[in-house]
Design a protein around this motif. Sequence first.
Motif, PDB file in Angstrom:
ATOM      1  N   LEU A  33       0.833  -1.207   0.000  1.00 48.50           N
ATOM      2  CA  LEU A  33       0.000   0.000   0.000  1.00 48.50           C
ATOM      3  C   LEU A  33       0.866   1.254   0.000  1.00 48.50           C
ATOM      4  CD1 LEU A  33      -2.880   1.089   0.088  1.00 48.50           C
ATOM      5  CD2 LEU A  33      -2.723   1.067   2.569  1.00 48.50           C
ATOM      6  N   ILE A  34       1.888   1.299   0.822  1.00 52.32           N
ATOM      7  CA  ILE A  34       2.766   2.472   0.885  1.00 52.32           C
ATOM      8  C   ILE A  34       3.503   2.662  -0.431  1.00 52.32           C
ATOM      9  CG2 ILE A  34       4.893   3.362   1.941  1.00 52.32           C
ATOM     10  CD1 ILE A  34       3.834   2.204   4.609  1.00 52.32           C
ATOM     11  N   ASN A  35       4.018   1.584  -1.003  1.00 54.30           N
ATOM     12  CA  ASN A  35       4.750   1.687  -2.266  1.00 54.30           C
ATOM     13  C   ASN A  35       3.844   2.085  -3.420  1.00 54.30           C
ATOM     14  OD1 ASN A  35       7.244   1.115  -1.189  1.00 54.30           O
ATOM     15  ND2 ASN A  35       7.058  -1.080  -1.542  1.00 54.30           N
ATOM     16  N   SER A  36       2.608   1.632  -3.428  1.00 53.27           N
ATOM     17  CA  SER A  36       1.705   1.970  -4.523  1.00 53.27           C
ATOM     18  C   SER A  36       1.262   3.431  -4.452  1.00 53.27           C
ATOM     19  CB  SER A  36       0.495   1.043  -4.533  1.00 53.27           C
ATOM     20  OG  SER A  36      -0.310   1.264  -3.408  1.00 53.27           O
ATOM     21  N   CYS A  37       1.244   4.016  -3.268  1.00 51.93           N
ATOM     22  CA  CYS A  37       0.841   5.415  -3.135  1.00 51.93           C
ATOM     23  C   CYS A  37       1.922   6.371  -3.641  1.00 51.93           C
ATOM     24  CB  CYS A  37       0.525   5.742  -1.678  1.00 51.93           C
ATOM     25  SG  CYS A  37      -0.975   4.932  -1.093  1.00 51.93           S
ATOM     26  N   ASN A  38       3.157   5.954  -3.619  1.00 51.63           N
ATOM     27  CA  ASN A  38       4.244   6.839  -4.019  1.00 51.63           C
ATOM     28  C   ASN A  38       4.986   6.292  -5.233  1.00 51.63           C
ATOM     29  OD1 ASN A  38       5.737   9.157  -3.790  1.00 51.63           O
ATOM     30  ND2 ASN A  38       7.260   8.221  -2.481  1.00 51.63           N
TER      31      ASN A  38
ATOM     32  N   ILE B 187      10.583  15.893 -18.852  1.00 51.73           N
ATOM     33  CA  ILE B 187      10.073  15.243 -17.649  1.00 51.73           C
ATOM     34  C   ILE B 187       9.779  13.804 -18.044  1.00 51.73           C
ATOM     35  CG2 ILE B 187       8.279  15.191 -15.894  1.00 51.73           C
ATOM     36  CD1 ILE B 187       7.782  18.177 -16.452  1.00 51.73           C
ATOM     37  N   ARG B 188      10.514  12.881 -17.467  1.00 54.17           N
ATOM     38  CA  ARG B 188      10.289  11.460 -17.727  1.00 54.17           C
ATOM     39  C   ARG B 188       9.193  10.948 -16.796  1.00 54.17           C
ATOM     40  NH1 ARG B 188      16.084   9.291 -16.805  1.00 54.17           N
ATOM     41  NH2 ARG B 188      14.760   8.126 -15.403  1.00 54.17           N
ATOM     42  N   PRO B 189       8.395   9.995 -17.246  1.00 57.39           N
ATOM     43  CA  PRO B 189       7.333   9.460 -16.390  1.00 57.39           C
ATOM     44  C   PRO B 189       7.849   8.952 -15.041  1.00 57.39           C
ATOM     45  CG  PRO B 189       7.037   8.685 -18.624  1.00 57.39           C
ATOM     46  CD  PRO B 189       8.357   9.401 -18.594  1.00 57.39           C
ATOM     47  N   ASP B 190       9.028   8.333 -15.011  1.00 52.83           N
ATOM     48  CA  ASP B 190       9.531   7.811 -13.743  1.00 52.83           C
ATOM     49  C   ASP B 190      10.045   8.903 -12.812  1.00 52.83           C
ATOM     50  OD1 ASP B 190      11.708   8.234 -15.421  1.00 52.83           O
ATOM     51  OD2 ASP B 190      12.821   6.491 -14.710  1.00 52.83           O
ATOM     52  N   ASP B 191      10.030  10.154 -13.263  1.00 46.52           N
ATOM     53  CA  ASP B 191      10.382  11.301 -12.419  1.00 46.52           C
ATOM     54  C   ASP B 191       9.144  12.028 -11.885  1.00 46.52           C
ATOM     55  OD1 ASP B 191      13.155  11.046 -12.476  1.00 46.52           O
ATOM     56  OD2 ASP B 191      13.356  12.251 -14.301  1.00 46.52           O
ATOM     57  N   VAL B 192       7.963  11.468 -12.123  1.00 47.55           N
ATOM     58  CA  VAL B 192       6.713  12.092 -11.677  1.00 47.55           C
ATOM     59  C   VAL B 192       6.019  11.162 -10.679  1.00 47.55           C
ATOM     60  CG1 VAL B 192       4.465  12.996 -12.376  1.00 47.55           C
ATOM     61  CG2 VAL B 192       6.438  13.272 -13.883  1.00 47.55           C
ATOM     62  N   ARG B 193       5.716  11.724  -9.523  1.00 49.34           N
ATOM     63  CA  ARG B 193       4.973  11.019  -8.487  1.00 49.34           C
ATOM     64  C   ARG B 193       3.787  11.885  -8.091  1.00 49.34           C
ATOM     65  NH1 ARG B 193       8.028   6.727  -6.751  1.00 49.34           N
ATOM     66  NH2 ARG B 193      10.199   6.805  -7.374  1.00 49.34           N
ATOM     67  N   LYS B 194       2.934  11.383  -7.249  1.00 49.00           N
ATOM     68  CA  LYS B 194       1.704  12.093  -6.900  1.00 49.00           C
ATOM     69  C   LYS B 194       1.955  13.502  -6.361  1.00 49.00           C
ATOM     70  CE  LYS B 194      -2.738  11.457  -4.759  1.00 49.00           C
ATOM     71  NZ  LYS B 194      -3.642  10.543  -4.094  1.00 49.00           N
TER      72      LYS B 194
ATOM     73  N   ALA C  36       4.906   7.518 -12.275  1.00 48.01           N
ATOM     74  CA  ALA C  36       3.986   7.329 -13.401  1.00 48.01           C
ATOM     75  C   ALA C  36       4.555   6.268 -14.345  1.00 48.01           C
ATOM     76  CB  ALA C  36       3.797   8.649 -14.143  1.00 48.01           C
ATOM     77  N   ASP C  37       3.670   5.538 -14.996  1.00 48.18           N
ATOM     78  CA  ASP C  37       4.093   4.493 -15.934  1.00 48.18           C
ATOM     79  C   ASP C  37       4.248   5.014 -17.356  1.00 48.18           C
ATOM     80  OD1 ASP C  37       4.221   2.394 -14.069  1.00 48.18           O
ATOM     81  OD2 ASP C  37       2.062   2.046 -14.229  1.00 48.18           O
ATOM     82  N   THR C  38       3.424   5.990 -17.725  1.00 44.49           N
ATOM     83  CA  THR C  38       3.419   6.489 -19.100  1.00 44.49           C
ATOM     84  C   THR C  38       3.483   8.016 -19.094  1.00 44.49           C
ATOM     85  OG1 THR C  38       1.013   6.707 -19.179  1.00 44.49           O
ATOM     86  CG2 THR C  38       1.943   4.561 -19.815  1.00 44.49           C
ATOM     87  N   PRO C  39       3.871   8.622 -20.216  1.00 38.12           N
ATOM     88  CA  PRO C  39       3.853  10.083 -20.290  1.00 38.12           C
ATOM     89  C   PRO C  39       2.461  10.672 -20.042  1.00 38.12           C
ATOM     90  CG  PRO C  39       5.161   9.204 -22.082  1.00 38.12           C
ATOM     91  CD  PRO C  39       4.488   8.031 -21.403  1.00 38.12           C
TER      92      PRO C  39
ATOM     93  N   ASP D 191       8.272  10.829 -23.117  1.00 35.43           N
ATOM     94  CA  ASP D 191       8.387  11.804 -22.028  1.00 35.43           C
ATOM     95  C   ASP D 191       7.512  13.027 -22.302  1.00 35.43           C
ATOM     96  OD1 ASP D 191       9.753  13.289 -23.983  1.00 35.43           O
ATOM     97  OD2 ASP D 191      11.718  12.823 -23.165  1.00 35.43           O
ATOM     98  N   ILE D 192       7.683  14.038 -21.476  1.00 34.01           N
ATOM     99  CA  ILE D 192       7.009  15.323 -21.652  1.00 34.01           C
ATOM    100  C   ILE D 192       8.097  16.354 -21.886  1.00 34.01           C
ATOM    101  CG2 ILE D 192       5.637  17.109 -20.484  1.00 34.01           C
ATOM    102  CD1 ILE D 192       4.365  14.793 -18.845  1.00 34.01           C
ATOM    103  N   THR D 193       7.913  17.208 -22.893  1.00 35.20           N
ATOM    104  CA  THR D 193       8.893  18.262 -23.152  1.00 35.20           C
ATOM    105  C   THR D 193       8.277  19.619 -22.868  1.00 35.20           C
ATOM    106  OG1 THR D 193       8.309  18.319 -25.504  1.00 35.20           O
ATOM    107  CG2 THR D 193      10.204  16.976 -24.882  1.00 35.20           C
ATOM    108  N   ILE D 194       9.140  20.525 -22.402  1.00 36.71           N
ATOM    109  CA  ILE D 194       8.739  21.892 -22.098  1.00 36.71           C
ATOM    110  C   ILE D 194       9.684  22.799 -22.861  1.00 36.71           C
ATOM    111  CG2 ILE D 194       8.460  23.619 -20.280  1.00 36.71           C
ATOM    112  CD1 ILE D 194       8.235  21.145 -18.349  1.00 36.71           C
ATOM    113  N   GLY D 195       9.129  23.722 -23.628  1.00 37.93           N
ATOM    114  CA  GLY D 195       9.963  24.613 -24.422  1.00 37.93           C
ATOM    115  C   GLY D 195       9.259  25.907 -24.757  1.00 37.93           C
ATOM    116  N   ALA D 196       9.889  26.665 -25.622  1.00 40.27           N
ATOM    117  CA  ALA D 196       9.356  27.955 -26.034  1.00 40.27           C
ATOM    118  C   ALA D 196       8.012  27.784 -26.745  1.00 40.27           C
ATOM    119  CB  ALA D 196      10.343  28.659 -26.960  1.00 40.27           C
ATOM    120  N   PRO D 197       7.098  28.739 -26.555  1.00 43.30           N
ATOM    121  CA  PRO D 197       5.789  28.640 -27.214  1.00 43.30           C
ATOM    122  C   PRO D 197       5.895  28.583 -28.737  1.00 43.30           C
ATOM    123  CG  PRO D 197       5.749  30.348 -25.532  1.00 43.30           C
ATOM    124  CD  PRO D 197       7.168  29.889 -25.663  1.00 43.30           C
ATOM    125  N   GLU D 198       6.949  29.181 -29.282  1.00 41.68           N
ATOM    126  CA  GLU D 198       7.125  29.173 -30.732  1.00 41.68           C
ATOM    127  C   GLU D 198       7.526  27.800 -31.244  1.00 41.68           C
ATOM    128  OE1 GLU D 198       9.595  31.343 -28.916  1.00 41.68           O
ATOM    129  OE2 GLU D 198       7.810  32.494 -28.518  1.00 41.68           O
TER     130      GLU D 198
END
Length: 156
Positions: A18-23, A121-128, A26-29, A105-112
């Motif tokens: 339970l503790i491990n599943s809460c933290n 941001i890789r999925p394994d770098d994102v937690r709740k 993410a599995d996918t982008p 993954d997720i990319t962040i960049g200039a609006p242009e």
Amino acid sequence: MRFRRFFVFVLLAFTTVLINSCNRPADTPQEAADLLTAISQWKIEEIVVNDAVTFKDGKMTQQFGGIDFQRYMETVQVKKDGVFSGVFKGETTPFLLKWQVNGSDITIGAPEGKGKGEWTIRPDDVRKGSFVMKTQSTAYDYPRMTTIALKFKAAP
């Protein structure tokens, strides 16, 4: 006696799962994007430059011979419409970027969308309640490559 030991073992195993599943990360982008947009505001927790912590607990730490950051986004928002909004320390006007989900993954960049200076941001770098965004660039210490990781936590 055996039943009691078995019961305690099952209870501990269930609690650990339970503790491990809460933290868990993410599995996918797309799952990462859902976790990022579910929080209204993120606050900077740590800045790591070339594997050395340069900001933690609200304070900059000077690294001998290292890169010194005086300007960083104190808070960010990842909005569902693809806008990544960040407010630099000491400023009130948000700085707007664009985020998008890619295959891995997720990319962040200039609006242009020029493709330079992107953060990932890789999925394994994102937690709740936290996430890490990373970049590599020669812009900070040319010609050497600098790796930067910004760690954010959910704002209270």
